[in-house]
Design a protein around this motif. Structure first.
Motif, PDB file in Angstrom:
ATOM      1  N   GLY A 157       2.885 -13.915   5.048  1.00  0.00           N
ATOM      2  CA  GLY A 157       1.897 -12.960   5.760  1.00  0.00           C
ATOM      3  C   GLY A 157       0.826 -12.805   5.478  1.00  0.00           C
ATOM      4  N   THR A 158       0.925 -12.995   3.884  1.00  0.00           N
ATOM      5  CA  THR A 158      -0.453 -12.640   3.266  1.00  0.00           C
ATOM      6  C   THR A 158      -2.030 -13.585   4.090  1.00  0.00           C
ATOM      7  OG1 THR A 158       0.114 -11.452   1.914  1.00  0.00           O
ATOM      8  CG2 THR A 158      -1.977 -12.471   1.407  1.00  0.00           C
ATOM      9  N   THR A 205      -9.106 -10.630   5.504  1.00  0.00           N
ATOM     10  CA  THR A 205      -7.990 -10.270   4.724  1.00  0.00           C
ATOM     11  C   THR A 205      -7.148 -10.839   4.270  1.00  0.00           C
ATOM     12  OG1 THR A 205      -6.912  -9.499   6.618  1.00  0.00           O
ATOM     13  CG2 THR A 205      -9.192  -7.810   5.459  1.00  0.00           C
ATOM     14  N   LEU A 221       8.364 -17.962  10.337  1.00  0.00           N
ATOM     15  CA  LEU A 221       8.689 -17.972   7.804  1.00  0.00           C
ATOM     16  C   LEU A 221       9.875 -18.502   7.393  1.00  0.00           C
ATOM     17  CD1 LEU A 221       5.061 -15.441   7.615  1.00  0.00           C
ATOM     18  CD2 LEU A 221       4.953 -17.656   7.482  1.00  0.00           C
ATOM     19  N   ASN A 236       6.572 -10.559   5.580  1.00  0.00           N
ATOM     20  CA  ASN A 236       5.686 -10.486   6.512  1.00  0.00           C
ATOM     21  C   ASN A 236       4.534 -10.039   5.131  1.00  0.00           C
ATOM     22  OD1 ASN A 236       3.594  -7.643   6.887  1.00  0.00           O
ATOM     23  ND2 ASN A 236       3.811  -8.119   8.695  1.00  0.00           N
ATOM     24  N   ALA A 237       4.963  -8.935   3.628  1.00  0.00           N
ATOM     25  CA  ALA A 237       4.022  -8.994   2.726  1.00  0.00           C
ATOM     26  C   ALA A 237       3.925  -9.603   2.136  1.00  0.00           C
ATOM     27  CB  ALA A 237       4.251  -7.138   2.118  1.00  0.00           C
ATOM     28  N   LYS A 260      -0.171 -16.495   8.394  1.00  0.00           N
ATOM     29  CA  LYS A 260      -0.572 -15.725   9.772  1.00  0.00           C
ATOM     30  C   LYS A 260       0.658 -16.203  10.851  1.00  0.00           C
ATOM     31  CE  LYS A 260      -4.241 -14.087   8.217  1.00  0.00           C
ATOM     32  NZ  LYS A 260      -3.960 -12.558   6.811  1.00  0.00           N
ATOM     33  N   THR A 261       1.631 -15.817  10.598  1.00  0.00           N
ATOM     34  CA  THR A 261       2.873 -16.438  11.636  1.00  0.00           C
ATOM     35  C   THR A 261       4.130 -15.327  12.027  1.00  0.00           C
ATOM     36  OG1 THR A 261       3.875 -18.025  13.082  1.00  0.00           O
ATOM     37  CG2 THR A 261       3.787 -17.477  10.576  1.00  0.00           C
ATOM     38  N   SER A 262       4.792 -15.349  13.016  1.00  0.00           N
ATOM     39  CA  SER A 262       6.144 -14.459  12.701  1.00  0.00           C
ATOM     40  C   SER A 262       6.561 -13.952  11.373  1.00  0.00           C
ATOM     41  CB  SER A 262       6.568 -14.309  13.715  1.00  0.00           C
ATOM     42  OG  SER A 262       7.398 -15.196  14.574  1.00  0.00           O
ATOM     43  N   ASP A 263       7.580 -13.144  11.380  1.00  0.00           N
ATOM     44  CA  ASP A 263       8.802 -13.541   9.930  1.00  0.00           C
ATOM     45  C   ASP A 263       9.585 -14.006  10.495  1.00  0.00           C
ATOM     46  OD1 ASP A 263       6.894 -11.079   9.313  1.00  0.00           O
ATOM     47  OD2 ASP A 263       9.436  -9.469   9.227  1.00  0.00           O
ATOM     48  N   LEU A 303      -9.408 -18.178  12.954  1.00  0.00           N
ATOM     49  CA  LEU A 303      -9.135 -16.607  12.648  1.00  0.00           C
ATOM     50  C   LEU A 303      -9.424 -15.656  11.572  1.00  0.00           C
ATOM     51  CD1 LEU A 303      -6.065 -15.352  12.995  1.00  0.00           C
ATOM     52  CD2 LEU A 303      -5.266 -16.572  10.806  1.00  0.00           C
ATOM     53  N   ARG A 356       0.870  -1.189  -0.170  1.00  0.00           N
ATOM     54  CA  ARG A 356       0.182   0.498   0.285  1.00  0.00           C
ATOM     55  C   ARG A 356       0.623   1.138  -0.600  1.00  0.00           C
ATOM     56  NH1 ARG A 356      -5.593  -0.503   1.650  1.00  0.00           N
ATOM     57  NH2 ARG A 356      -4.665  -2.189   3.261  1.00  0.00           N
ATOM     58  N   GLU A 394       3.550  -2.174   9.254  1.00  0.00           N
ATOM     59  CA  GLU A 394       4.218  -2.888   8.304  1.00  0.00           C
ATOM     60  C   GLU A 394       2.900  -3.927   7.548  1.00  0.00           C
ATOM     61  OE1 GLU A 394       7.513  -6.142   8.655  1.00  0.00           O
ATOM     62  OE2 GLU A 394       5.698  -6.405   9.934  1.00  0.00           O
ATOM     63  N   GLU A 395       2.394  -3.864   6.297  1.00  0.00           N
ATOM     64  CA  GLU A 395       1.318  -4.176   5.926  1.00  0.00           C
ATOM     65  C   GLU A 395       1.913  -6.602   5.178  1.00  0.00           C
ATOM     66  OE1 GLU A 395      -1.471  -1.607   4.774  1.00  0.00           O
ATOM     67  OE2 GLU A 395      -1.361  -3.467   4.539  1.00  0.00           O
ATOM     68  N   ASN A 396       1.403  -6.862   5.454  1.00  0.00           N
ATOM     69  CA  ASN A 396       0.172  -7.555   6.702  1.00  0.00           C
ATOM     70  C   ASN A 396       0.055  -6.250   7.627  1.00  0.00           C
ATOM     71  OD1 ASN A 396      -1.185  -8.997   3.969  1.00  0.00           O
ATOM     72  ND2 ASN A 396       0.443  -9.853   4.952  1.00  0.00           N
ATOM     73  N   ARG A 437      -0.217  -7.086  11.993  1.00  0.00           N
ATOM     74  CA  ARG A 437      -0.427  -8.354  12.646  1.00  0.00           C
ATOM     75  C   ARG A 437      -0.945  -7.410  14.046  1.00  0.00           C
ATOM     76  NH1 ARG A 437       4.895  -9.812  10.685  1.00  0.00           N
ATOM     77  NH2 ARG A 437       4.040 -11.792   9.574  1.00  0.00           N
TER      78      ARG A 437
END
Lengths: 458, 166
Positions: free
Chosen positions: A352-353, B166, A362, A348-349, A356-359, B160, A329, B106-108, B110
């Motif tokens: 992470g999309t 999203t 991953l 993350n981008a 859903k867990t920490s960097d 979740l 964005r 940050e995107e996404n 958290r």
């Protein structure tokens, strides 16, 4: 009362003035910020220059699409991940090679490669891969160039769309044929930029499109194996398919077919390593003859698109761009990040999309796969070295020509399989289990080659 | 003479102070109004999407299974008392504004540990009948301290996407 007010001194008053000026300043700054954010909410694209189907210069496109262009320029960054990327090595510029920075030699990092490619240009120079920004220069100054490479190479090392159009008087296929037939030094005169906007985008609609004839033909041949006749990629592909196909124009296994050195993707039997090998067997194709054993060899290139297509992410409908050009964005606009790079640098981008867990978690999961993969590659390369040793010995000991030939055939196959995943640019991540399967087969082929030589004469 | 200048000086200074304070109040009020500041004091979910970063979450929530029954606050604000509810709103409001103003996020997005705890408790508020038994089976007698439950028996680890996928 009177006494009290007269006690307010000049410094105190000054302090109050400064304080409230500061508050006003901050408040207006915040107000402006909120105003800007609200403006961002109404996203707009400003067309400030006209671009058409002949605009090859990305800087011109960049005037209309400054956000994407700024990211695109960042592909010049050199960053290392644990198993990929590139480290900047200083280089003293010479007349032959004016680069002041190069990447590390992989031949020194993985010494078996030199012997695997003995007698072939890749045994002279093979380096870590750098970003898109370097594709023209790195191809121009590699030691491999001394062998005299065909113009075909430029197909993926530069922005060729406009050049092909000009050479073919509007017909990219005709231009493609002409470019293939030129020597590299001549072909490069027609190219001005590394991969640019026009190689993936339609200038009128910005829609993704395929501009490389070799991909159009290759994907049609592959679709034919699926029972889809007369496949036109620019007509029939879905948008999500295109988000992988545009990358697949170059990140693939390929070869130079026939005397015209025509760029061809070996997909007539399918997209797997087995299908590619079968294709080469049918074509009776060889890239070179091994300097030690005399085996007719194949050089696997960088089948990122093919290996990805065998993996769980492809299965789940995740495209190349989803991870390597993750949405981001900017203000209120959602754009694809044109800083194309390893997702490990943008976890993350990218990941992470969906995950859903920490960097850290991953990255750890990814490196788990890659560490196991590297170990397997080592084992497969060592097995191949053993086979080469055995063939050399057998030749000295006068083992029959027929057995040597059979062993050479296994060497060709074992090399192609291990090279297929070694040259692939994800250290096995694009399809972990498939990569492991391919390496296990390569080890098996080396072993079978050794066995052939050990069999007692019938 | 001396007294007169001092008097004049004083008047000028008071005037300056009054103007500045008035300025602060004026600009402040305008900024508050322009940023829809009052909307944050209410419970309308729309106000959470005032800053467009949350637009996607809002759109997804409208279509989600919870969209018809639970507001943002129902899941993202505590329900034990008014103080902790407004503490939560103020805390998140401040950090969200800070992040969005500086652009440093940050995107996404958290969720933080604090907010995850709030949401976990919120699930249990509406679904108490269903979850009470599960919680007891998982961790035995329920203590007031819920951290054990959150650790071993988190609702949103599996569910979740119920709020806004999203």
């Amino acid at each position: 009362m009177k006494k009290q007010t007269s006690q307010i001194t000049l410094p105190t008053l000054l302090l109050i003035v400064i304080l409230s000026a500061g508050i006003c300043f901050a408040m207006v700054a915040l107000l402006t910020n909120i105003f800007e954010r609200k403006q961002e909410g109404r996203s707009t694209i400003m067309r400030v220059v006209e671009i058409d189907d002949d605009t090859s210069d990305p800087a011109v496109w960049g005037k209309n699409f400054p956000l994407q262009y700024d990211d695109y320029l960042k592909t010049a960054d050199m960053i290392q991940t644990t198993y990929g990327g590139s480290e900047a090595i200083p280089h003293v510029p010479t007349d032959e090679d004016p680069r002041d920075i190069v990447s590390r030699s992989k031949l020194e990092l993985i010494p078996q490669l030199k012997r695997m490619w003995a007698g072939y240009a890749f045994s002279k120079d093979y380096r870590e891969k750098r970003g898109h920004a370097y594709m023209l220069t790195d191809q121009l100054y590699t030691e491999r160039q001394k062998v005299g490479q065909p113009g075909t190479c430029i197909h993926c090392h530069g922005s060729t769309y406009v050049a092909m159009k000009e050479l073919g008087n509007g017909d990219i296929l005709a231009g493609f044929e002409k470019l293939n037939a030129m020597p590299y030094s001549e072909a490069k005169e027609h190219i001005k930029h590394p991969v640019a906007c026009i190689d993936c985008h339609d200038p009128d609609t910005m829609a993704l499109r395929i501009t490389r004839p070799a991909f159009m033909e290759g994907i049609a041949a592959y679709k034919a194996t699926q029972g889809i006749k007369d496949y036109d990629v620019n007509r029939d592909a879905t948008r999500q398919e295109m988000r992988s196909f545009v990358c697949g124009q170059c990140h693939v296994e390929y070869y130079f077919k026939g005397d015209q050195k025509r760029l061809t993707y070996p997909w007539s039997e399918g997209l797997t390593v087995d299908a590619a090998y079968e294709h080469f067997e049918k074509e009776e194709f060889k890239d070179w003859v091994h300097a030690e054993t005399g085996a007719p060899m194949l050089k696997a290139q960088h089948p990122e698109f093919e290996l990805w297509s065998q993996g769980i992410h492809a299965r789940a409908g995740v495209s190349c761009a989803d991870c390597h050009m993750a949405y981001k964005r900017v203000g209120a606009m959602k754009i694809s990040d044109h800083h194309i790079r390893s997702p490990l640098l943008n976890v993350n981008a990218s990941c992470g999309t969906c995950h859903k867990t920490s960097d850290q978690e991953l990255i750890a999961r990814t490196e788990n796969i890659q560490t196991r993969h590297r170990k397997l590659v080592e084992v497969a390369l060592d097995a191949l070295m053993d086979l080469i040793d055995d063939i050399n010995k057998a030749k000295k000991n006068g083992v029959s020509e027929e057995k040597i030939k059979k062993a050479q055939q296994w060497q060709r196959k074992a090399t192609f399989y291990v090279d297929y995943v070694e040259a692939e640019n994800s250290s096995g991540f694009h399809a972990g289990q498939e990569a492991a399967r391919i390496l296990a087969e390569s080890i098996d082929f080396s072993r079978k080659g050794q066995n052939v030589l050990r069999e007692s004469t019938p | 003479m001396n007294q007169i200048t001092r008097l004049k000086l004083k008047t000028v200074l008071y005037l300056v102070i009054a103007v500045l304070i008035g300025g602060v109040i004026g600009i402040g009020t305008f900024t508050f109004g322009y940023a829809n500041g009052a909307s944050y004091l209410k419970a309308d979910s729309k106000s959470c999407a005032n800053c467009h970063v949350m637009q996607g979450h809002f759109d997804a929530w409208v279509k989600s299974s919870h969209g018809k029954f639970a507001s943002c606050n129902d899941c993202h604000a505590p329900h034990d008392n008014v103080v902790s509810a407004y503490y939560c709103k103020a805390r998140n409001g401040f950090f969200h504004s800070l992040a969005f103003t500086t652009g440093d996020f940050e995107e996404n997005l958290r969720i933080t540990d604090y907010n995850r705890g709030v949401t976990e408790q919120a699930c249990r508020k509406c679904h108490a009948d269903l979850v009470h038994q599960i919680d007891i089976l998982a961790v035995g007698e329920l203590n007031k301290d819920s951290s054990e439950r959150l650790e071993s028996n988190s609702c949103i680890r599996c569910h979740l996407t119920v709020g806004h996928d999203t």
